[in-house]
Motif scaffolding. Structure first.
Motif, short mmCIF file in Angstrom:
data_model
loop_
_atom_site.label_atom_id
_atom_site.label_comp_id
_atom_site.label_asym_id
_atom_site.label_seq_id
_atom_site.Cartn_x
_atom_site.Cartn_y
_atom_site.Cartn_z
N VAL A 64 0.87 -1.17 0.00
CA VAL A 64 0.00 0.00 0.00
C VAL A 64 0.91 1.23 0.00
CG1 VAL A 64 -1.51 1.34 1.52
CG2 VAL A 64 -1.97 -1.09 1.14
N ILE A 65 0.52 2.25 -0.76
CA ILE A 65 1.27 3.52 -0.70
C ILE A 65 0.38 4.57 -0.05
CG2 ILE A 65 2.45 5.34 -1.99
CD1 ILE A 65 3.00 3.40 -4.24
N GLU A 66 0.92 5.16 1.02
CA GLU A 66 0.25 6.29 1.68
C GLU A 66 0.66 7.55 0.94
OE1 GLU A 66 -1.47 8.51 3.03
OE2 GLU A 66 -1.45 7.99 5.17
N ALA A 67 -0.26 8.09 0.11
CA ALA A 67 0.04 9.31 -0.68
C ALA A 67 -1.06 10.33 -0.45
CB ALA A 67 0.16 8.95 -2.15
N SER A 68 -1.55 10.38 0.80
CA SER A 68 -2.71 11.23 1.07
C SER A 68 -2.34 12.67 1.40
CB SER A 68 -3.58 10.62 2.18
OG SER A 68 -2.94 10.74 3.42
N GLY A 69 -1.05 13.01 1.25
CA GLY A 69 -0.65 14.41 1.43
C GLY A 69 -0.55 14.82 2.90
N HIS A 70 -0.80 16.07 3.18
CA HIS A 70 -0.63 16.61 4.53
C HIS A 70 -1.32 15.80 5.64
CE1 HIS A 70 1.29 20.46 3.28
NE2 HIS A 70 0.54 20.31 2.20
N PRO A 71 -2.55 15.30 5.43
CA PRO A 71 -3.23 14.68 6.59
C PRO A 71 -2.78 13.27 6.95
CG PRO A 71 -4.78 15.02 4.74
CD PRO A 71 -3.43 15.41 4.25
N LEU A 72 -2.03 12.58 6.13
CA LEU A 72 -1.51 11.24 6.47
C LEU A 72 -2.61 10.32 6.99
CD1 LEU A 72 1.50 12.05 8.81
CD2 LEU A 72 1.66 11.27 6.49
N GLU A 73 -3.70 10.26 6.27
CA GLU A 73 -4.89 9.62 6.86
C GLU A 73 -4.69 8.15 7.21
OE1 GLU A 73 -8.62 10.39 5.21
OE2 GLU A 73 -8.27 12.54 5.13
N LEU A 74 -4.08 7.42 6.29
CA LEU A 74 -3.94 5.98 6.54
C LEU A 74 -3.02 5.72 7.73
CD1 LEU A 74 -4.79 3.20 5.36
CD2 LEU A 74 -2.55 3.16 4.28
N LEU A 75 -1.90 6.46 7.76
CA LEU A 75 -0.96 6.24 8.86
C LEU A 75 -1.58 6.59 10.21
CD1 LEU A 75 2.46 7.47 7.42
CD2 LEU A 75 1.59 5.15 7.59
N HIS A 76 -2.41 7.63 10.22
CA HIS A 76 -3.07 7.98 11.49
C HIS A 76 -3.98 6.85 11.97
CE1 HIS A 76 -1.73 11.95 12.62
NE2 HIS A 76 -1.74 12.30 11.35
N VAL A 77 -4.68 6.21 11.04
CA VAL A 77 -5.56 5.10 11.42
C VAL A 77 -4.72 3.95 11.97
CG1 VAL A 77 -7.20 3.37 10.58
CG2 VAL A 77 -7.35 5.71 9.74
N ILE A 78 -3.62 3.64 11.26
CA ILE A 78 -2.77 2.52 11.70
C ILE A 78 -2.20 2.83 13.09
CG2 ILE A 78 -0.66 1.22 11.19
CD1 ILE A 78 -1.24 1.78 8.19
N GLU A 79 -1.77 4.07 13.28
CA GLU A 79 -1.21 4.46 14.59
C GLU A 79 -2.26 4.34 15.70
OE1 GLU A 79 1.85 7.71 15.11
OE2 GLU A 79 0.10 8.70 15.96
N ARG A 80 -3.49 4.77 15.37
CA ARG A 80 -4.55 4.78 16.38
C ARG A 80 -5.02 3.37 16.74
NH1 ARG A 80 -8.08 7.69 13.69
NH2 ARG A 80 -9.67 6.11 13.38
#
Ligand code: 48H
Length: 261
Positions: free
Chosen positions: A164-180
């Motif tokens: 998967v490539i996280e390319a969502s720009g400033h909000p880092l949406e996918l990474l935030h979900v994974i972190e949470r």
């Protein structure tokens, strides 16, 4: 020949459904069709990698349409110009080492090239979660963006992906979900998202390729998301780093897929 509305309806529903079924299992799923995600999808597809891009908005192109503050010209440095040259996008030298290009020509040309190379772009679809098995991200959880906008309680569907490539720009949406939601540690100095720093074009553009990398098993990060994840500055409306980051992430994943085979 008389046009029949039912045939038009069947054509759209059947063709789209088949496309989504075909791309429910891919080599690479990309979150976001901004400049970095689009360039990544182009280079992946060109190397015969099966790639799907999921874009929340109706339009592709992310933040590139608006150049700087809606002045729809972008600036790139020499290395970024080389990517625009590869897409045959017109550039003009402004001063030594600074080149400009029309933002609309840039988005439309890169988007068209990505699709012609074989990338499938699904617009109006938001990646809202990840699928995780034994500490590795193995896919995306997706839903129609209007479902999110209307706050409807509609369950999502999912896409299986080797990467998967996280390319969502400033909000880092996918990474935030994974972190949470998980205890997965990121390959950052803190093990977590470090967060974007204030604007410093020179440093940001220098750091972006270093930050374009696998951030946790199964997830690569590129574009603005890469600098935000690793705690580097934003760069403002210079887009060379976005384009180069998209190319680098594609090259890294092509190499990783070869090792996996
Ligand atoms: C589906 C999603 C989701 C989601 C977001 O912001 P982008 O243009 O991203 P980049 O990194 O390719 O380019 C960044 C550049 O545009 C920029 O903002 C720069 C250079 N800023 C510097 C500065 O100093 O401000 O595109 C990301 C795309 C957008 O189209 C979003 O709609 C989309 O991703 N997106 N799509 N699911 N969860 N989240």
């Amino acid at each position: 020949m008389e046009l029949n509305e039912t045939t038009i309806t069947r054509a759209i529903v059947e063709r789209f459904s088949q496309k989504l079924i075909d791309y429910s299992n891919v080599d690479v799923a990309i979150v976001g069709a901004g400049p970095s995600g689009l360039v990544a999808s182009y280079f992946l597809a060109k190397a015969d990698v099966k790639v799907a891009v999921f874009e929340r908005k109706l339009s592709i192109g992310g933040g590139m349409w608006g150049g700087g503050m809606m002045f729809n010209e972008i600036v790139v440095q020499k290395q970024g110009k080389e990517i625009l040259d590869a897409f045959e996008i017109h550039t003009r030298e402004y001063e030594l080492g600074y080149y400009t290009a029309d933002a609309i020509e840039s988005v439309t040309t890169i988007g068209s090239a990505a699709i012609k190379a074989g990338a499938k772009i699904f617009n109006c679809i938001t990646a809202e979660d990840a699928i995780i098995r034994e500490g590795r991200v193995t896919g995306l959880v997706i839903n129609w963006s209007p479902v999110e906008m209307a706050n409807l309680h509609v369950d999502p569907l999912s896409i299986n992906a080797k990467y998967v490539i996280e390319a969502s720009g400033h909000p880092l949406e996918l990474l935030h979900v994974i972190e949470r939601k998980t205890d997965i540690r990121f390959n950052t100095p803190t093990g977590k998202i470090v967060g974007e720093k204030s604007m410093w074009a020179e440093q940001a553009e220098n750091l972006i390729l270093k930050n374009t990398r696998e951030i946790c098993p199964g997830v690569y990060v590129c574009g603005m998301a890469a600098n935000a994840a690793f705690g580097a500055p934003r760069m403002g409306p210079i887009f060379g780093g976005m384009l180069l980051s998209g190319k680098k992430v594609a090259q890294d994943i092509i190499a990783a897929l070869k090792i996996k085979k």
